[in-house]
Motif scaffolding. Structure first.
Motif, mmCIF file in Angstrom:
data_model
loop_
_atom_site.group_PDB
_atom_site.id
_atom_site.type_symbol
_atom_site.label_atom_id
_atom_site.label_comp_id
_atom_site.label_asym_id
_atom_site.label_seq_id
_atom_site.Cartn_x
_atom_site.Cartn_y
_atom_site.Cartn_z
ATOM 1 N N GLN A 29 6.871 -1.130 4.527
ATOM 2 C CA GLN A 29 5.822 -1.393 5.499
ATOM 3 C C GLN A 29 6.394 -0.998 6.850
ATOM 4 O O GLN A 29 7.495 -1.431 7.204
ATOM 5 N N PRO A 30 5.687 -0.167 7.631
ATOM 6 C CA PRO A 30 6.247 0.288 8.905
ATOM 7 C C PRO A 30 6.710 -0.861 9.804
ATOM 8 O O PRO A 30 7.701 -0.732 10.511
ATOM 9 N N GLY A 72 0.753 -0.964 -2.361
ATOM 10 C CA GLY A 72 0.278 -0.104 -1.299
ATOM 11 C C GLY A 72 1.272 0.169 -0.190
ATOM 12 O O GLY A 72 0.890 0.555 0.919
ATOM 13 N N LEU A 73 2.574 -0.027 -0.452
ATOM 14 C CA LEU A 73 3.574 0.299 0.557
ATOM 15 C C LEU A 73 3.598 1.818 0.766
ATOM 16 O O LEU A 73 3.242 2.589 -0.110
ATOM 17 N N ALA A 88 -15.108 -7.777 8.280
ATOM 18 C CA ALA A 88 -14.267 -7.511 9.446
ATOM 19 C C ALA A 88 -13.117 -6.605 9.031
ATOM 20 O O ALA A 88 -12.579 -6.731 7.929
ATOM 21 N N LEU A 89 -12.741 -5.686 9.904
ATOM 22 C CA LEU A 89 -11.603 -4.802 9.659
ATOM 23 C C LEU A 89 -10.427 -5.288 10.490
ATOM 24 O O LEU A 89 -10.551 -5.510 11.695
ATOM 25 N N LEU A 90 -9.263 -5.438 9.825
ATOM 26 C CA LEU A 90 -8.062 -5.957 10.482
ATOM 27 C C LEU A 90 -6.871 -5.045 10.213
ATOM 28 O O LEU A 90 -6.844 -4.303 9.236
ATOM 29 N N ALA A 91 -5.876 -5.151 11.098
ATOM 30 C CA ALA A 91 -4.583 -4.551 10.805
ATOM 31 C C ALA A 91 -3.937 -5.371 9.692
ATOM 32 O O ALA A 91 -4.026 -6.603 9.682
ATOM 33 N N ARG A 92 -3.322 -4.695 8.733
ATOM 34 C CA ARG A 92 -2.698 -5.398 7.609
ATOM 35 C C ARG A 92 -1.559 -6.281 8.101
ATOM 36 O O ARG A 92 -0.714 -5.853 8.888
ATOM 37 N N ARG A 93 -1.546 -7.509 7.650
ATOM 38 C CA ARG A 93 -0.499 -8.451 8.056
ATOM 39 C C ARG A 93 0.791 -8.181 7.293
ATOM 40 O O ARG A 93 0.767 -7.917 6.101
#
Length: 414
Positions: free
Chosen positions: A311-312, A295-296, A59-64
């Motif tokens: 993180q945005p 990964g920021l 599953a692909l998700l938006a990063r929490r």
């Protein structure tokens, strides 16, 4: 689990994306209108069954951004094609773009929360096919490189231009999308059978036999058996009809191999040099994302200002002690998620610029340091949702039926 996987941007996808935006904005926005049938959805395969053996389907998700209180946002489905590369649909990246923050989930049950049955891995790089056409779903494919390889066998690919495809052939679709069944929730990996109805140079169409892909299934794999009896990944769910009952359009994988998939598989992430300390990100400017931990992104929030690792959703800030919940952090700080999992994944985040005191604030306040990027995203999603309601075929078709956060361009989009 409907075979129409190209619905990831459909109604469910829109609902989930809007829910994420409302959370980011402090849940102050008015209740969004009901998505129209044209919206791409994040549904599970319709008339499907559980798929416990399909461990390479993710599953692909938006990063929490937060470690507590943040809902999981299912965008689409994808398939591992190497230990560190996932193939999905290009329209799954419509809202957050290729520079957006994503993660994948490996497991059988993502939703309902609070206890997903699987693991999460951060996405370090995302690219869309350069020939992707949003309205027709031509070349509707994207590749994701994971921050670290996973111990899971990938799905086998067909030879370039030689996938065993012909009308009347049986195929299997797998996804995390909508099931159209209130007793079988989306967010769980399911599989079902389709029948090919037409084969084209860049894609193929399929009908129910008896299953269909749906919203949330977008980007998921379509599999057929080769001459040796092995299943091959021949298609990517891209779009379908609104009801997830009649037809699904799938992009041919063999048509993408030589110019898109194989060059990406041959590449690798750029080596990381020294990274900035988590506790001094407010004072230490960055010049590239390679300097940013976990990964920021390296971005400048203020025009002309120095770029910072951030993180945005959280803006600029320092990361301190390991935490499990906000209560363990000081006033003005929250427990933020740096990595999807691990002992050090969650740390106390303190914004570089303190949030205004309640008596100084006007209106609703959201997550720490909510940026114009977040507000812009919320406005875009609300407008997009309303605009889709006017017609029968807007949105990113393939994902609209199964996903929940993609733009919709097929008949299933809402």
């Amino acid at each position: 689990m409907n075979p129409g996987c190209d619905h990831p941007e459909g109604p469910r996808k829109t609902r989930v994306s809007l829910f994420l935006v409302l959370w980011l904005l402090g849940a102050c926005a008015p209740t969004p209108p009901t998505p129209s049938p044209r919206t791409e959805r994040a549904d599970a395969v319709v008339s499907g069954t559980g798929a416990p053996e399909d461990a390479a389907v993710v599953a692909l998700l938006a990063r929490r951004a937060r470690c507590t209180g943040e809902p999981l946002t299912l965008l689409c489905t994808g398939a591992l094609i190497s230990p560190d590369v996932v193939l999905t649909a290009a329209h799954c990246l419509e809202i957050f773009g290729t520079d957006g923050a994503y993660e994948i989930f490996l497991g059988t049950k993502l939703l309902p929360e609070p206890e997903p049955e699987g693991r999460f891995v951060r996405v370090a790089q995302a690219v869309r096919h350069p020939g992707y056409e949003r309205t027709s779903h031509a070349n509707d494919a994207a590749l994701l490189r994971l921050a670290k390889p996973v111990n899971q066998s990938p799905l086998p690919l067909p030879p370039p231009g030689k996938a065993p495809l012909e009308p009347g052939q049986s195929a299997r679709v797998v996804g995390f999308g909508d099931t159209k069944d209130a007793s079988a929730l989306a967010g769980q990996r399911r599989q079902g059978t389709l029948v090919l109805t037409a084969v084209e140079a860049g894609g193929f169409r399929a009908g129910p036999a008896p299953s269909m892909s749906c919203v949330g299934d977008s980007g998921g794999p379509v599999l057929v058996r080769g001459a040796d009896g092995r299943e091959l990944l021949v298609g990517v769910t891209a779009s379908g009809d609104v009801a997830c009952r009649e037809e699904a359009f799938n992009v041919r994988v063999d048509a993408l191999l030589e110019d898109f998939i194989q060059p990406f598989l041959a590449g690798q992430l750029e080596p990381r040099g020294p990274v900035l300390p988590l506790e001094s990100l407010c004072a230490a400017p960055c010049t590239s994302a390679a300097q940013c931990p976990a990964g920021l992104a390296c971005e400048s929030v203020a025009e002309g200002g120095a770029a910072r690792c951030l993180q945005p959703a959280l803006q600029e800030g320092n990361y301190g002690a390991v935490c499990a919940e906000d209560a363990q952090c000081g006033a003005g700080s929250v427990c933020a998620r740096l990595e999807p999992e691990g002992e050090d994944a969650c740390r106390c985040f303190t914004p570089c610029t303190p949030a205004p005191l309640p008596e100084e604030a006007s209106g609703c306040t959201g997550a720490p340091g909510a940026s114009p990027w977040v507000w812009g995203l919320g406005a875009w999603l609300l407008l997009a949702t309303r605009s889709r309601r006017g017609g029968p075929s807007g949105g990113a078709g393939a994902l609209s039926r199964r996903g929940g956060a993609c733009a919709c361009a097929d008949r299933r989009c809402g």
